[in-house]
Scaffold this active site. Structure first.
Site, PDB file in Angstrom:
ATOM      1  N   LYS A 110      23.763  -5.125 -30.308  1.00  0.00           N
ATOM      2  CA  LYS A 110      22.929  -6.091 -31.038  1.00  0.00           C
ATOM      3  C   LYS A 110      21.500  -5.565 -31.230  1.00  0.00           C
ATOM      4  O   LYS A 110      20.811  -5.957 -32.157  1.00  0.00           O
ATOM      5  CB  LYS A 110      22.893  -7.428 -30.308  1.00  0.00           C
ATOM      6  CG  LYS A 110      24.253  -8.062 -30.027  1.00  0.00           C
ATOM      7  CD  LYS A 110      24.726  -8.942 -31.147  1.00  0.00           C
ATOM      8  CE  LYS A 110      25.992  -9.717 -30.852  1.00  0.00           C
ATOM      9  NZ  LYS A 110      27.161  -8.958 -30.382  1.00  0.00           N
TER      10      LYS A 110
HETATM   11  C1  PLP Z   1      28.537  -8.882 -30.714  1.00  0.00           C
HETATM   12  C2  PLP Z   1      29.407  -7.889 -30.049  1.00  0.00           C
HETATM   13  C3  PLP Z   1      30.650  -7.471 -30.603  1.00  0.00           C
HETATM   14  C4  PLP Z   1      31.207  -8.085 -31.879  1.00  0.00           C
HETATM   15  O1  PLP Z   1      30.503  -7.681 -33.022  1.00  0.00           O
HETATM   16  P1  PLP Z   1      30.647  -8.491 -34.384  1.00  0.00           P
HETATM   17  O2  PLP Z   1      29.629  -7.926 -35.289  1.00  0.00           O
HETATM   18  O3  PLP Z   1      30.336  -9.936 -34.019  1.00  0.00           O
HETATM   19  O4  PLP Z   1      32.030  -8.335 -34.878  1.00  0.00           O
HETATM   20  C5  PLP Z   1      31.375  -6.511 -29.941  1.00  0.00           C
HETATM   21  N1  PLP Z   1      30.937  -5.963 -28.778  1.00  0.00           N
HETATM   22  C6  PLP Z   1      29.770  -6.333 -28.214  1.00  0.00           C
HETATM   23  C7  PLP Z   1      29.367  -5.715 -26.918  1.00  0.00           C
HETATM   24  C8  PLP Z   1      28.960  -7.312 -28.813  1.00  0.00           C
HETATM   25  O5  PLP Z   1      27.809  -7.669 -28.228  1.00  0.00           O
END
Ligand code: PLP
Length: 496
Positions: A110
């Site tokens: 993120k």
């Molecule tokens: C948010 C997240 C995901 C999923 O990503 P999306 O863009 O919502 O599909 C996968 N792995 C981790 C560690 C995340 O924080």
């Protein structure tokens, strides 16, 4: 370049407006009216930051080159990411290339978007003539809250308030948030679960009278939501950058096709890869990996998206999602902008919890995407096998992708070199990783810090600094509010 809405083709806004608004008034998501082609060759020998500037300039046509450069240079620093590469690519064998997206300050992917969103947002606000201070309100089940706090900390012209459920986050997640530095940040627990925190935040957003009061005090509310175009765009960059790295190091020739495999929740990360493909990055198959909440796997197989099903908590919690919001953008792109068709699907989703796409659309989806899922047991097995085979420790989310990729490659007899998105540092999901590697007994009676130490010692791995320092950082926030008192928490912090 203008931006339109997935639910109403008549909408036309600038990129700055799309980023400031976040969501279109018709409930649709913003997307650019056309997708430019990227010229890969000139990017191959550039740094991550220079590649990012090039990709951003295709889409943020109402931003000046200086504004883009300023945002990129502030966000993607060696100081924040611990490496000049920002998102390094690690080769495991002739077909597996792991794209490490977790070198940012909160150890999860993120950060790739939330380190730059505050700069894009404040610049966009200025461009649209908005002169109020932006107050970001977030309800979090853990990871997003910390990544947003870290991104917005001490960004001029913004304040950020994060609410988390009192008993709904891990000890490490709570410490990550409550020790957050920055003069413009505020963190509070809500006496309830994640839904309570989320509903409380929504109620504040939709309270018109309160909005007026904020406005008089020169504040405006905004969100750092994952459907904001300003969060999706930065994610396109790392797929293009990874491809450039493969060309530069001679792993592929420029123009050779690769696959991309992504552990998916809200469909943001994999959609960014699809955008990269539409920009003519040579991607053959997009492999969408799910955990036991396999609503997407079923959708790709049947053409029916159905969220009416049991919800499971898994060892890959950031993928425990039944409504993948960003899928709406894909439907729009694959129906060639038939906003009416997409609006119908979304109406059906909110009314019946499901929709079935047309046969033509289903065929187009299957041509681009392969779907698969792994449950917790398979995920843990992949963690231990990957460690044994490559001496490389991966987290639970990455393991889901790795496991699904392995099944895909053998079933489809596809040995194309594949970029596997790695979305979290293994230390962040220490309990599941430690039990996968050393058995359940290894975790018993240990708190999270002890598990981190055990992982580190056993496999001679460095504990990432942001997690290591958590034990000693002062706790700055320890307020808890009743569900009904969240608004007064906001007022209190803002002094209104
Ligand atoms: C948010 C997240 C995901 C999923 O990503 P999306 O863009 O919502 O599909 C996968 N792995 C981790 C560690 C995340 O924080």
């Amino acid at each position: 370049m203008k931006y339109k809405s997935t639910r109403d083709f008549r909408v036309s806004v600038t990129s700055a407006e799309a980023i400031v608004k976040g969501l279109s008034e018709d409930g649709g998501l913003f997307l650019p009216e056309s997708i430019p082609s990227v010229d890969i060759a000139p990017l191959v020998n550039l740094s991550y930051r220079e590649r990012a500037k090039a990709v951003f300039s295709y889409f943020l046509t109402d931003f000046t080159a200086d504004e883009i450069a300023d945002a990129v240079d502030k966000a993607y620093t060696k100081e924040s990411f611990g490496t000049e590469q920002i998102a390094p690519l690690r080769k495991l064998d002739e077909s597996r290339y792991v794209l490490e997206l977790w070198h940012g300050p909160t150890c999860a992917f993120k950060d790739m978007a939330l380190q730059i969103l505050p700069h894009l947002l404040t610049t966009a606000a200025k461009k649209t003539g908005m002169d109020k201070e932006i107050v970001i309100l977030v309800a979090t089940s853990g990871d997003t809250g910390k990544a947003a706090l870290d991104g917005f900390a001490d960004v001029a012209g913004t304040k950020i308030i994060v609410f988390y459920p009192q008993n709904g986050v891990s000890r490490i997640q709570k410490l990550q948030m409550c020790t957050q530095r920055g003069e413009n940040v505020y963190v509070a627990a809500v006496d309830g679960n994640f839904d309570d925190a989320q509903s409380g935040v929504k109620a504040i957003f939709t309270d018109k009278a309160y909005g007026m009061r904020l406005s008089e005090a020169q504040y405006v509310l905004s969100s750092a939501n994952s459907i904001n175009w300003g969060r999706l765009l930065p994610q396109i960059v790392y797929y293009i950058s990874a491809y450039c790295d493969m060309v530069r190091t001679g792993e592929i020739r420029c123009g050779e096709a690769v696959n991309v495999c992504v552990p998916t929740g809200n469909f943001g990360n994999i959609l960014a890869a699809y955008y990269a493909k539409r920009m003519s990055l040579p991607i053959k198959k997009l492999i969408c990996a799910s955990n036991r909440n396999k609503v997407l796997t079923d959708f790709f197989a049947s053409g029916t998206y159905d969220k009416n099903r049991d919800f499971y908590t898994t060892v890959s919690p950031s993928m425990d999602i039944l409504i993948s919001s960003n899928l709406e953008r894909l439907l729009y792109l694959l129906t060639d902008g038939m906003s009416g068709e997409v609006a119908e699907y979304m109406k059906s989703l909110s009314k019946n919890g499901k929709y079935t796409v047309s046969k033509a659309l289903h065929e187009r989806i299957k041509a681009e995407f392969a779907g698969g899922y792994n449950d917790d047991e398979e995920c843990k097995k992949t963690i231990s096998e990957t460690a044994a085979k490559y001496g490389y420790i991966i987290d639970t989310h990455t393991a889901v992708a790795m496991g699904v990729y392995t099944s895909y490659a053998s079933a489809a007899q596809d040995d194309t070199k594949t970029i596997i998105a790695s979305t979290a540092n293994p230390f962040k999901f220490n309990e599941a990783v430690l039990s996968a590697l050393c058995g359940d007994a290894a975790t018993q009676g240990k708190d999270e810090f002890e598990m981190i130490d055990a992982l580190s010692e056993k496999f001679s791995l460095d504990v990432p600094q942001p997690l290591r320092e958590l034990k000693t950082l002062p706790v700055r926030f320890d307020d808890t509010f009743e569900k009904g008192a969240m608004r007064s928490a906001v007022s209190g912090f803002l002094g209104i």
